[in-house]
Motif scaffolding. Structure first.
Motif, PDB file in Angstrom:
ATOM      1  N   LEU A 314       0.826  -1.212   0.000  1.00  0.00           N
ATOM      2  CA  LEU A 314       0.000   0.000   0.000  1.00  0.00           C
ATOM      3  C   LEU A 314       0.857   1.257   0.000  1.00  0.00           C
ATOM      4  N   PHE A 315       2.008   1.229   0.685  1.00  0.00           N
ATOM      5  CA  PHE A 315       2.902   2.389   0.660  1.00  0.00           C
ATOM      6  C   PHE A 315       3.628   2.499  -0.677  1.00  0.00           C
ATOM      7  N   LEU A 316       3.868   1.375  -1.310  1.00  0.00           N
ATOM      8  CA  LEU A 316       4.503   1.406  -2.624  1.00  0.00           C
ATOM      9  C   LEU A 316       3.645   2.203  -3.603  1.00  0.00           C
ATOM     10  N   ALA A 317       2.336   1.906  -3.630  1.00  0.00           N
ATOM     11  CA  ALA A 317       1.429   2.526  -4.599  1.00  0.00           C
ATOM     12  C   ALA A 317       0.851   3.846  -4.113  1.00  0.00           C
ATOM     13  N   ASN A 318       0.965   4.112  -2.816  1.00  0.00           N
ATOM     14  CA  ASN A 318       0.380   5.327  -2.240  1.00  0.00           C
ATOM     15  C   ASN A 318       1.415   6.033  -1.381  1.00  0.00           C
ATOM     16  N   PRO A 319       2.278   6.844  -1.991  1.00  0.00           N
ATOM     17  CA  PRO A 319       3.328   7.511  -1.219  1.00  0.00           C
ATOM     18  C   PRO A 319       2.778   8.350  -0.071  1.00  0.00           C
ATOM     19  N   ASP A 320       1.540   8.836  -0.225  1.00  0.00           N
ATOM     20  CA  ASP A 320       0.898   9.681   0.778  1.00  0.00           C
ATOM     21  C   ASP A 320      -0.157   8.897   1.556  1.00  0.00           C
ATOM     22  N   LEU A 321       0.120   7.658   1.902  1.00  0.00           N
ATOM     23  CA  LEU A 321      -0.869   6.790   2.527  1.00  0.00           C
ATOM     24  C   LEU A 321      -1.508   7.406   3.774  1.00  0.00           C
ATOM     25  N   PRO A 330      -9.641   7.345  -1.963  1.00  0.00           N
ATOM     26  CA  PRO A 330      -9.356   6.088  -2.653  1.00  0.00           C
ATOM     27  C   PRO A 330      -7.849   5.824  -2.712  1.00  0.00           C
ATOM     28  N   LEU A 331      -7.514   4.534  -2.780  1.00  0.00           N
ATOM     29  CA  LEU A 331      -6.116   4.129  -2.854  1.00  0.00           C
ATOM     30  C   LEU A 331      -5.728   3.818  -4.288  1.00  0.00           C
ATOM     31  N   ASN A 332      -4.500   4.185  -4.653  1.00  0.00           N
ATOM     32  CA  ASN A 332      -3.978   3.792  -5.957  1.00  0.00           C
ATOM     33  C   ASN A 332      -3.758   2.285  -5.984  1.00  0.00           C
ATOM     34  N   PRO A 333      -4.108   1.610  -7.072  1.00  0.00           N
ATOM     35  CA  PRO A 333      -3.736   0.199  -7.200  1.00  0.00           C
ATOM     36  C   PRO A 333      -2.266   0.069  -7.556  1.00  0.00           C
ATOM     37  N   GLN A 334      -1.646  -1.009  -7.101  1.00  0.00           N
ATOM     38  CA  GLN A 334      -0.253  -1.258  -7.476  1.00  0.00           C
ATOM     39  C   GLN A 334      -0.195  -1.740  -8.915  1.00  0.00           C
ATOM     40  N   ARG A 335       0.743  -1.224  -9.662  1.00  0.00           N
ATOM     41  CA  ARG A 335       0.930  -1.667 -11.044  1.00  0.00           C
ATOM     42  C   ARG A 335       1.803  -2.913 -11.082  1.00  0.00           C
ATOM     43  N   ALA A 336       1.559  -3.728 -12.075  1.00  0.00           N
ATOM     44  CA  ALA A 336       2.344  -4.952 -12.220  1.00  0.00           C
ATOM     45  C   ALA A 336       3.779  -4.644 -12.642  1.00  0.00           C
ATOM     46  N   SER A 337       3.961  -3.601 -13.427  1.00  0.00           N
ATOM     47  CA  SER A 337       5.301  -3.273 -13.929  1.00  0.00           C
ATOM     48  C   SER A 337       6.011  -2.316 -12.978  1.00  0.00           C
ATOM     49  N   GLY A 343      13.678   2.332 -14.140  1.00  0.00           N
ATOM     50  CA  GLY A 343      13.812   3.738 -13.787  1.00  0.00           C
ATOM     51  C   GLY A 343      12.680   4.208 -12.891  1.00  0.00           C
ATOM     52  N   GLY A 344      12.105   5.346 -13.248  1.00  0.00           N
ATOM     53  CA  GLY A 344      11.096   5.953 -12.405  1.00  0.00           C
ATOM     54  C   GLY A 344       9.711   5.365 -12.544  1.00  0.00           C
ATOM     55  N   GLU A 345       9.419   4.691 -13.648  1.00  0.00           N
ATOM     56  CA  GLU A 345       8.086   4.145 -13.862  1.00  0.00           C
ATOM     57  C   GLU A 345       7.773   3.057 -12.839  1.00  0.00           C
ATOM     58  N   GLY A 346       6.626   3.189 -12.195  1.00  0.00           N
ATOM     59  CA  GLY A 346       6.261   2.241 -11.150  1.00  0.00           C
ATOM     60  C   GLY A 346       7.059   2.419  -9.872  1.00  0.00           C
ATOM     61  N   TYR A 347       7.759   3.539  -9.782  1.00  0.00           N
ATOM     62  CA  TYR A 347       8.672   3.775  -8.652  1.00  0.00           C
ATOM     63  C   TYR A 347       8.411   5.142  -8.021  1.00  0.00           C
TER      64      TYR A 347
END
Length: 367
Positions: A314-321, A330-337, A343-347
Motif C-alpha cells: 500500500l505504501f509502494l502505490a500510495n506515497p501519501d498513505l 481512494p487508494l492507488n492500485p499497485q501496477r504490475a510493472s 527507472g522511475g516508472e512504477g517507482y
C-alpha cells in the motif's frame, strides 16, 4: 477521519507522529556493479516521508549476503555516501528512516555473488518447487549452499555490527535486522535449513548474537528485529514456532530494543501469542496474497496487538498513505510493472493527493 493509525506514538525509543510504518520492500534500483544507491532512490523515499517510520529496502551487510541484481549494500564508503543522500532527503521532508540489514544466506546464486557459492547454516538447498532465484541472466534454480564455518558465523555477526555502524554514519535513525521470510537469520531458526552440530545448532543463538552485536555497536534504542514466525516461505520449516520464539523473546526482552516487528502469516497466531510476552514496542504486519488492509491495521492497534502497523504494497502505490487514510480517499492500485529494477516508472510516478490533513512532524525525535 478518526483512525488510530494517525495517532502519535511515543515509546521508550520511538517517537512517531503517526502509527503507520513503511515496510522494507526490495526495489532493485541500486548500481549493480557497486551496490551504491542512485539519486532516484532519494526521491522515492522522500516521497513517503509522511510515514511514521520508513524502513529501507533490504541492504546486504556482507558481500555474500546479496540477494539479486540492483540490491544495495552497506559495507563501504560509496554505500555510506549514497545512503546519506537518501537519509538527508527523508529528513528534509520531515521523515524518519531505519536501514534494514538483509543477509539472504542460501537464497542467492553464484551469478549474483561473482561466482562464489551462497552460504547458509548447513549445506541444504531450497527444495525444487519453491521458486527460482532471479539473476542478471534470468531465473535460475537454487544451488546447494556452502555451510558457514563456526569462524565465518562469528564474522557474519560482526558484519552486521559493522553495517549498522555504517548505517548510522549514513544518517539512518536506526537499523532493523531482517530475521524473517526464509533468509539467513530465519534459516538458522529453521528445523530443515539448520542441521548444525556445533553451538549454532541452537536455533536462536545466531539471531541473539546478531542483535546483541548490533545493539552494542549503535545502541539498543536504535536496534530492531523483524521476524515471521511459522512462515514457510523459501522452504523453511519451524515445527514448534511458539516454543522457539518464546525462547528468542525471553533472551531479547531485557535489551530495550527500539522495536520488535512481527509478521503474522501462516498457521501460527504469532501476534496473539507473542504480544503479551514482549515488553517493548511491537510493530505488526499481516501478510498474505492481498496487501494488509487499513481495517486489519486499525483492529490490531485498537486491541493492543500492535503499537505501530507496517504496510508494504500500500505504501509502494500510495506515497501519501497517511493522507489518504485521513481523508478517507481512494487508494492507488499497485501496477504490475516497475516493481524490480528500471527507472522511475512504477517507482516515483504514483500520484499523490493535492493538500493533506496529516503529515510528518518536522524535527520529531526518533529517540
Amino acid at each position: 477521519m478518526n483512525s488510530p493509525l494517525l495517532e502519535p506514538y511515543r515509546g521508550p525509543a520511538l517517537h512517531l507522529p503517526n502509527r503507520t510504518a513503511m515496510a522494507a520492500m526490495t526495489r532493485a534500483r541500486a548500481d549493480d556493479a557497486t551496490g551504491a544507491p542512485i539519486p532516484l532512490m532519494a526521491e522515492y523515499y522522500a516521497q513517503r516521508a509522511t510515514a511514521g517510520l520508513i524502513v529501507s529496502e533490504g541492504i546486504w551487510p556482507h558481500r555474500l549476503g546479496k540477494g539479486g541484481p540492483g540490491v544495495p549494500g552497506l559495507t563501504g564508503q560509496a554505500h555510506v555516501e549514497g545512503w546519506r543522500r537518501v537519509t538527508r532527503a527523508v529528513h528534509d521532508a520531515g521523515g524518519r528512516v531505519f536501514a534494514q540489514l538483509w543477509h539472504v544466506g542460501r537464497v542467492s546464486h553464484p551469478d549474483i555473488l561473482g561466482g562464489e557459492q551462497p552460504v547458509a547454516p548447513s549445506a541444504v538447498a531450497v527444495s525444487p518447487g519453491h521458486g527460482q532465484i532471479y539473476t542478471a541472466s534470468g531465473p535460475q534454480e537454487y544451488v546447494v549452499p556452502r555451510a558457514l564455518t563456526t569462524a565465518e558465523v562469528t564474522e557474519t555477526v560482526e558484519a552486521h555490527a559493522s553495517a549498522a555502524r555504517n548505517a548510522i554514519d549514513a544518517g539512518f535513525d536506526g537499523v532493523e535486522i531482517s530475521g524473517a521470510y526464509g533468509y539467513l537469520l530465519a534459516q538458522f531458526l529453521s528445523d530443515n535449513a539448520n542441521l548444525r552440530t556445533d553451538g549454532y545448532g541452537d536455533h536462536v543463538r545466531f539471531v541473539i548474537e546478531v542483535v546483541e552485536a548490533v545493539a552494542a555497536a549503535i545502541g539498543a534504542d536504535r536496534t530492531a528485529l523483524r521476524v515471521s514466525p511459522g512462515n514457510p516461505l523459501l522452504d523453511t520449516v519451524e515445527t514448534d514456532p511458539a516454543s522457539r520464539y518464546h525462547r528468542l523473546l525471553d533472551a531479547l526482552n531485557g535489551m530495550d530494543l527500539a522495536y520488535l516487528h512481527v509478521v503474522q502469516s501462516g498457521k501460527y497466531a504469532a501476534l496473539a501469542d507473542l504480544r503479551p510476552r514482549w515488553n517493548g514496542t511491537l510493530v505488526a504486519t499481516y501478510d498474505g496474497p492481498e496487501p494488509g488492509s487499513r481495517e486489519q491495521a486499525e483492529q490490531a492497534l485498537r486491541t493492543g496487538l500492535a503499537d505501530v502497523y507496517s504496510f508494504g504494497r500500500l505504501f509502494l502505490a500510495n506515497p501519501d498513505l497517511p493522507r489518504r487514510i485521513a481523508d478517507d480517499a481512494p487508494l492507488n492500485p499497485q501496477r504490475a510493472s516497475g516493481m524490480y529494477g528500471g527507472g522511475g516508472e512504477g517507482y516515483v510516478d504514483y500520484p499523490v493527493l493535492a493538500g493533506s490533513s496529516v503529515g510528518p512532524a518536522p524535527g520529531s525525535d526518533i529517540r
